[in-house]
Write a protein that holds these residues in place. Structure first.
Motif, PDB file in Angstrom:
ATOM      1  N   ASP A 165      -2.858  65.338 -12.258  1.00  0.00           N
ATOM      2  CA  ASP A 165      -3.566  64.064 -12.151  1.00  0.00           C
ATOM      3  C   ASP A 165      -2.507  62.961 -12.084  1.00  0.00           C
ATOM      4  O   ASP A 165      -1.828  62.663 -13.073  1.00  0.00           O
ATOM      5  N   ASP A 166      -2.370  62.356 -10.893  1.00  0.00           N
ATOM      6  CA  ASP A 166      -1.324  61.357 -10.672  1.00  0.00           C
ATOM      7  C   ASP A 166      -1.400  60.197 -11.664  1.00  0.00           C
ATOM      8  O   ASP A 166      -0.377  59.742 -12.175  1.00  0.00           O
ATOM      9  N   ASP A 167      -2.608  59.712 -11.933  1.00  0.00           N
ATOM     10  CA  ASP A 167      -2.766  58.577 -12.845  1.00  0.00           C
ATOM     11  C   ASP A 167      -2.349  58.945 -14.266  1.00  0.00           C
ATOM     12  O   ASP A 167      -1.665  58.176 -14.940  1.00  0.00           O
ATOM     13  N   MET A 168      -2.767  60.108 -14.726  1.00  0.00           N
ATOM     14  CA  MET A 168      -2.414  60.549 -16.080  1.00  0.00           C
ATOM     15  C   MET A 168      -0.913  60.759 -16.193  1.00  0.00           C
ATOM     16  O   MET A 168      -0.274  60.309 -17.153  1.00  0.00           O
ATOM     17  N   ARG A 169      -0.329  61.455 -15.213  1.00  0.00           N
ATOM     18  CA  ARG A 169       1.108  61.723 -15.238  1.00  0.00           C
ATOM     19  C   ARG A 169       1.899  60.410 -15.258  1.00  0.00           C
ATOM     20  O   ARG A 169       2.829  60.237 -16.055  1.00  0.00           O
ATOM     21  N   SER A 170       1.509  59.476 -14.413  1.00  0.00           N
ATOM     22  CA  SER A 170       2.205  58.191 -14.350  1.00  0.00           C
ATOM     23  C   SER A 170       2.072  57.411 -15.648  1.00  0.00           C
ATOM     24  O   SER A 170       3.034  56.806 -16.125  1.00  0.00           O
TER      25      SER A 170
ATOM     26  N   ALA B 178       4.240  59.148 -18.335  1.00  0.00           N
ATOM     27  CA  ALA B 178       5.658  58.912 -18.037  1.00  0.00           C
ATOM     28  C   ALA B 178       6.039  57.462 -18.332  1.00  0.00           C
ATOM     29  O   ALA B 178       7.096  57.198 -18.919  1.00  0.00           O
ATOM     30  N   GLU B 179       5.205  56.527 -17.945  1.00  0.00           N
ATOM     31  CA  GLU B 179       5.497  55.117 -18.170  1.00  0.00           C
ATOM     32  C   GLU B 179       5.531  54.779 -19.659  1.00  0.00           C
ATOM     33  O   GLU B 179       6.409  54.040 -20.127  1.00  0.00           O
ATOM     34  N   ALA B 180       4.587  55.329 -20.423  1.00  0.00           N
ATOM     35  CA  ALA B 180       4.576  55.087 -21.873  1.00  0.00           C
ATOM     36  C   ALA B 180       5.879  55.589 -22.510  1.00  0.00           C
ATOM     37  O   ALA B 180       6.426  54.947 -23.412  1.00  0.00           O
ATOM     38  N   LEU B 181       6.382  56.708 -22.032  1.00  0.00           N
ATOM     39  CA  LEU B 181       7.627  57.254 -22.567  1.00  0.00           C
ATOM     40  C   LEU B 181       8.833  56.448 -22.104  1.00  0.00           C
ATOM     41  O   LEU B 181       9.765  56.215 -22.888  1.00  0.00           O
ATOM     42  N   ARG B 182       8.812  55.997 -20.856  1.00  0.00           N
ATOM     43  CA  ARG B 182       9.922  55.175 -20.348  1.00  0.00           C
ATOM     44  C   ARG B 182      10.023  53.856 -21.115  1.00  0.00           C
ATOM     45  O   ARG B 182      11.127  53.389 -21.402  1.00  0.00           O
ATOM     46  N   ILE B 183       8.881  53.265 -21.453  1.00  0.00           N
ATOM     47  CA  ILE B 183       8.872  52.021 -22.222  1.00  0.00           C
ATOM     48  C   ILE B 183       9.587  52.208 -23.554  1.00  0.00           C
ATOM     49  O   ILE B 183      10.240  51.298 -24.065  1.00  0.00           O
TER      50      ILE B 183
END
Length: 128
Positions: A7-12, A15-20
């Motif tokens: 699921d592109d939205d879930m993966r993004s 990933a974004e929450a972790l990058r933050i």
């Protein structure tokens, strides 16, 4: 770290929450792509976050592939399936945690922090 989810939205979002939070994150569209990334050496993750239900290779399949490949990478599985046997099976197969959708960034970070403790403990016991 690798995040694998079809699921592109879930993966993004994961990933974004972790990058933050300062994590270096690679993304895979499914378990097969994740294992291919490991096999070709393009990534050397300290933690894997993977959805259980994915085409080609599920989160459970990822756990089994890691065992066969003798890779010692903590895995946090995410799932939309109801709690119950799924969590127990995941832990029995070697996952260090299971997140049930929907979860928030605090839940995600707690699971990753717990996985980080596993990494630290393994490094300490191996003198690394």
């Amino acid at each position: 770290m690798i995040v694998a989810d079809d699921d592109d939205d879930m993966r993004s979002a994961v990933a974004e929450a972790l990058r933050i939070e300062g994590y270096l994150v690679s993304e895979a569209h499914d378990g097969a792509e994740l294992i291919a990334m490991l096999d070709d050496g393009s990534v050397r993750p300290d933690i894997i976050v993977a959805d259980i239900k994915m085409p080609r290779l599920s989160g459970f399949g990822v756990l089994q592939a890691l065992t066969v490949g003798h890779r010692d990478v903590p895995v946090v599985l995410i799932t939309a399936l109801s709690d119950g046997p799924v969590g127990a099976v995941a832990l029995k197969l070697g996952a260090v945690g299971v997140l049930h959708k929907p979860f928030d960034s605090d839940d995600l970070l707690t699971a990753v922090c717990n996985a980080r403790h596993v990494v630290d403990a393994r490094q300490a016991s191996h003198g690394g």
